[in-house]
Design a protein around this motif. Structure first.
Motif, PDB file in Angstrom:
ATOM      1  N   TRP A  51       0.816  -1.210   0.000  1.00 18.82           N
ATOM      2  CA  TRP A  51       0.000   0.000   0.000  1.00 18.82           C
ATOM      3  C   TRP A  51       0.856   1.270   0.000  1.00 18.82           C
ATOM      4  N   GLU A  52       2.031   1.174   0.584  1.00 15.42           N
ATOM      5  CA  GLU A  52       2.914   2.352   0.646  1.00 15.42           C
ATOM      6  C   GLU A  52       3.612   2.619  -0.683  1.00 15.42           C
ATOM      7  N   ILE A  53       4.172   1.573  -1.275  1.00 15.78           N
ATOM      8  CA  ILE A  53       5.047   1.814  -2.429  1.00 15.78           C
ATOM      9  C   ILE A  53       4.322   1.818  -3.777  1.00 15.78           C
ATOM     10  N   THR A  54       3.185   1.085  -3.882  1.00 17.12           N
ATOM     11  CA  THR A  54       2.538   1.002  -5.202  1.00 17.12           C
ATOM     12  C   THR A  54       2.122   2.364  -5.747  1.00 17.12           C
ATOM     13  N   PRO A  55       1.452   3.219  -4.958  1.00 18.57           N
ATOM     14  CA  PRO A  55       1.090   4.540  -5.499  1.00 18.57           C
ATOM     15  C   PRO A  55       2.301   5.392  -5.867  1.00 18.57           C
ATOM     16  N   VAL A  56       3.381   5.254  -5.099  1.00 19.87           N
ATOM     17  CA  VAL A  56       4.599   6.023  -5.375  1.00 19.87           C
ATOM     18  C   VAL A  56       5.238   5.536  -6.671  1.00 19.87           C
ATOM     19  N   TRP A  57       5.394   4.233  -6.809  1.00 21.95           N
ATOM     20  CA  TRP A  57       5.983   3.671  -8.019  1.00 21.95           C
ATOM     21  C   TRP A  57       5.102   3.959  -9.232  1.00 21.95           C
ATOM     22  N   ARG A  58       3.794   3.880  -9.041  1.00 20.53           N
ATOM     23  CA  ARG A  58       2.882   4.125 -10.164  1.00 20.53           C
ATOM     24  C   ARG A  58       2.981   5.579 -10.633  1.00 20.53           C
ATOM     25  N   GLN A  59       3.032   6.496  -9.686  1.00 22.58           N
ATOM     26  CA  GLN A  59       3.110   7.900 -10.071  1.00 22.58           C
ATOM     27  C   GLN A  59       4.419   8.199 -10.796  1.00 22.58           C
ATOM     28  N   ALA A  60       5.486   7.564 -10.358  1.00 20.68           N
ATOM     29  CA  ALA A  60       6.774   7.738 -11.045  1.00 20.68           C
ATOM     30  C   ALA A  60       6.681   7.236 -12.485  1.00 20.68           C
ATOM     31  N   VAL A 116       3.862   6.997 -14.287  1.00 25.10           N
ATOM     32  CA  VAL A 116       2.971   7.924 -14.996  1.00 25.10           C
ATOM     33  C   VAL A 116       3.721   9.185 -15.413  1.00 25.10           C
ATOM     34  N   ASP A 117       4.501   9.753 -14.478  1.00 25.59           N
ATOM     35  CA  ASP A 117       5.260  10.970 -14.780  1.00 25.59           C
ATOM     36  C   ASP A 117       6.257  10.736 -15.910  1.00 25.59           C
ATOM     37  N   ALA A 118       6.909   9.575 -15.863  1.00 25.62           N
ATOM     38  CA  ALA A 118       7.898   9.266 -16.895  1.00 25.62           C
ATOM     39  C   ALA A 118       7.242   9.092 -18.264  1.00 25.62           C
ATOM     40  N   ILE A 119       6.122   8.406 -18.286  1.00 22.18           N
ATOM     41  CA  ILE A 119       5.405   8.189 -19.545  1.00 22.18           C
ATOM     42  C   ILE A 119       4.902   9.512 -20.115  1.00 22.18           C
ATOM     43  N   LYS A 120       4.295  10.329 -19.255  1.00 33.15           N
ATOM     44  CA  LYS A 120       3.774  11.623 -19.715  1.00 33.15           C
ATOM     45  C   LYS A 120       4.903  12.553 -20.159  1.00 33.15           C
ATOM     46  N   GLY A 121       6.045  12.465 -19.469  1.00 33.11           N
ATOM     47  CA  GLY A 121       7.174  13.299 -19.854  1.00 33.11           C
ATOM     48  C   GLY A 121       7.715  12.946 -21.223  1.00 33.11           C
ATOM     49  N   ARG A 122       7.744  11.649 -21.539  1.00 35.12           N
ATOM     50  CA  ARG A 122       8.266  11.197 -22.820  1.00 35.12           C
ATOM     51  C   ARG A 122       7.211  11.288 -23.929  1.00 35.12           C
ATOM     52  N   PHE A 123       5.949  11.005 -23.569  1.00 30.99           N
ATOM     53  CA  PHE A 123       4.878  10.978 -24.566  1.00 30.99           C
ATOM     54  C   PHE A 123       3.703  11.836 -24.079  1.00 30.99           C
ATOM     55  N   PRO A 124       3.810  13.135 -24.170  1.00 28.66           N
ATOM     56  CA  PRO A 124       2.791  14.035 -23.614  1.00 28.66           C
ATOM     57  C   PRO A 124       1.401  13.879 -24.216  1.00 28.66           C
ATOM     58  N   LEU A 165      -4.724   6.206 -17.787  1.00 33.65           N
ATOM     59  CA  LEU A 165      -5.984   5.949 -17.091  1.00 33.65           C
ATOM     60  C   LEU A 165      -5.780   5.001 -15.912  1.00 33.65           C
ATOM     61  N   GLY A 166      -6.742   5.012 -14.994  1.00 31.20           N
ATOM     62  CA  GLY A 166      -6.700   4.099 -13.857  1.00 31.20           C
ATOM     63  C   GLY A 166      -6.509   4.806 -12.537  1.00 31.20           C
ATOM     64  N   GLU A 167      -6.929   4.139 -11.465  1.00 28.56           N
ATOM     65  CA  GLU A 167      -6.806   4.698 -10.119  1.00 28.56           C
ATOM     66  C   GLU A 167      -5.341   4.737  -9.684  1.00 28.56           C
ATOM     67  N   PRO A 168      -4.973   5.712  -8.848  1.00 31.14           N
ATOM     68  CA  PRO A 168      -3.563   5.917  -8.490  1.00 31.14           C
ATOM     69  C   PRO A 168      -2.939   4.821  -7.638  1.00 31.14           C
ATOM     70  N   GLU A 209       9.511  -1.075 -10.003  1.00 32.53           N
ATOM     71  CA  GLU A 209      10.398  -0.173  -9.271  1.00 32.53           C
ATOM     72  C   GLU A 209      10.956   0.903 -10.207  1.00 32.53           C
ATOM     73  N   PRO A 210      10.850   2.170  -9.817  1.00 33.15           N
ATOM     74  CA  PRO A 210      11.247   3.275 -10.707  1.00 33.15           C
ATOM     75  C   PRO A 210      12.676   3.192 -11.238  1.00 33.15           C
ATOM     76  N   LYS A 211      13.586   2.604 -10.467  1.00 33.87           N
ATOM     77  CA  LYS A 211      14.978   2.543 -10.918  1.00 33.87           C
ATOM     78  C   LYS A 211      15.133   1.720 -12.195  1.00 33.87           C
ATOM     79  N   ASN A 212      14.124   0.898 -12.511  1.00 29.01           N
ATOM     80  CA  ASN A 212      14.185   0.080 -13.724  1.00 29.01           C
ATOM     81  C   ASN A 212      13.405   0.671 -14.886  1.00 29.01           C
ATOM     82  N   LEU A 213      12.805   1.840 -14.681  1.00 27.59           N
ATOM     83  CA  LEU A 213      12.013   2.463 -15.735  1.00 27.59           C
ATOM     84  C   LEU A 213      12.824   2.771 -16.996  1.00 27.59           C
TER      85      LEU A 213
END
Length: 301
Positions: free
Chosen positions: A212-221, A223-231, A236-239, A287-291
């Motif tokens: 519960w702690e790490i999934t929203p953090v990893w997911r947001q990372a 999402v941010d990476a995807i949006k940054g590369r492909f604006p 979609l989907g819950e956080p 895990e964001p380090k593997n993005l």
């Protein structure tokens, strides 16, 4: 464990609980068990609860194998309706009062309703309170007053990351409903390894808290990476969910994205197979380090 939020319901809940060799076995048992003629229905009709019809395909496969015809989500003639909440793959989520309203409005009296809550535990520490597991009285009343059977389905390989172990469960609306499907289940359906795993994993509160702690953090990372590369892509989907559902706007882009990701050893799923949504892609939260492995593979897009 399922009724930890209301200890008084444990005994009654256990009497309506059945374990299976993965959710797939239980899906087949519940769907094959319903005889529409008993409820004065003329045809064997199945429908998805999702308005778009996009949801986990195992229910549709099972229904068609049992001789059901697939109809639109708003067709009240359906003798079986299946909801997936949270929805896999779209990530859409309906709070418990909303899903209850959907059942009452969309499902005809005497029908069977299956609500797949396999992804519900990701909602957070209070997931049980927003689950139909907390609605035993409402489910029993619906059965008494309208003859509608509501089954709650779980596949436990998702939240507990144990895909090699076949383990699922269903909670029936009554003891009689449970016995009806149980009598068709093969003996020794759940093997000893799965039972031993289950006995231990339900004690692992640290794993759940960490999830519960790490999934929203990893997911947001992600999402941010995807949006940054492909604006232009729409995420979609819950956080709190463990995947993201992405609208790219191009079937050709998705086809190439899937190919590149597979070659890089970080596969993603196209929305084309099964869902017929070729511009969509499903990406697991990791895990964001593997993005960078995925983003580097997609430099050519």
């Amino acid at each position: 464990w399922l009724w930890r939020h209301e200890p008084a319901s444990v005994s009654a809940g256990r009497s309506r609980l059945l374990l299976g060799n993965g959710a797939s076995e239980l899906i087949d048992l519940v769907i094959r068990d319903h005889d529409p003629s008993v409820a004065s229905m003329q045809e064997r009709l199945w429908k998805a609860g999702s308005p778009q019809g996009t949801q986990y395909k195992e229910y549709e496969r099972s229904a068609q194998a049992a001789g059901y015809k697939v109809v639109a989500h708003d067709d009240k003639r359906a003798s079986i309706t299946c909801f997936v909440n949270p929805n896999n793959p779209t990530g859409a989520y309906h709070p418990v009062e909303e899903i209850k309203q959907m059942i009452q409005e969309q499902c005809t009296p005497g029908s069977h309703v299956i609500v797949d809550e396999s992804m519900q535990p990701w909602v957070g520490p209070d997931w049980r309170k927003d689950s139909l597991l907390s609605q035993s009285e409402w489910i029993a009343d619906l059965l008494r007053s309208q003859g509608t059977h509501v089954f709650i389905m779980h596949s436990w390989t998702k939240i507990w990351s144990c895909t090699g172990i076949r383990l699922g469960s269903v909670v029936a609306p009554s003891v009689e409903s449970l016995q009806s499907i149980k009598q068709c289940q093969v003996p020794w359906s759940v093997n000893t390894m799965a039972l031993e795993f289950l006995s231990e994993v339900v004690k692992d509160e640290e794993y759940m808290q960490r999830t519960w702690e790490i999934t929203p953090v990893w997911r947001q990372a992600t999402v941010d990476a995807i949006k940054g590369r492909f604006p232009s892509w729409v995420v979609l989907g819950e956080p709190y969910l463990s995947w993201i559902w992405v609208e790219t706007g191009s079937a050709a882009v998705v086809e190439e994205a899937v190919r590149l990701a597979r070659e890089a050893g970080v596969p993603v799923r196209s929305g084309a197979p099964g869902y017929n949504l070729p511009t969509m892609v499903r990406i697991a939260v990791r895990e964001p380090k593997n993005l960078h492995l995925l983003l580097d593979a997609w430099k050519a897009l």
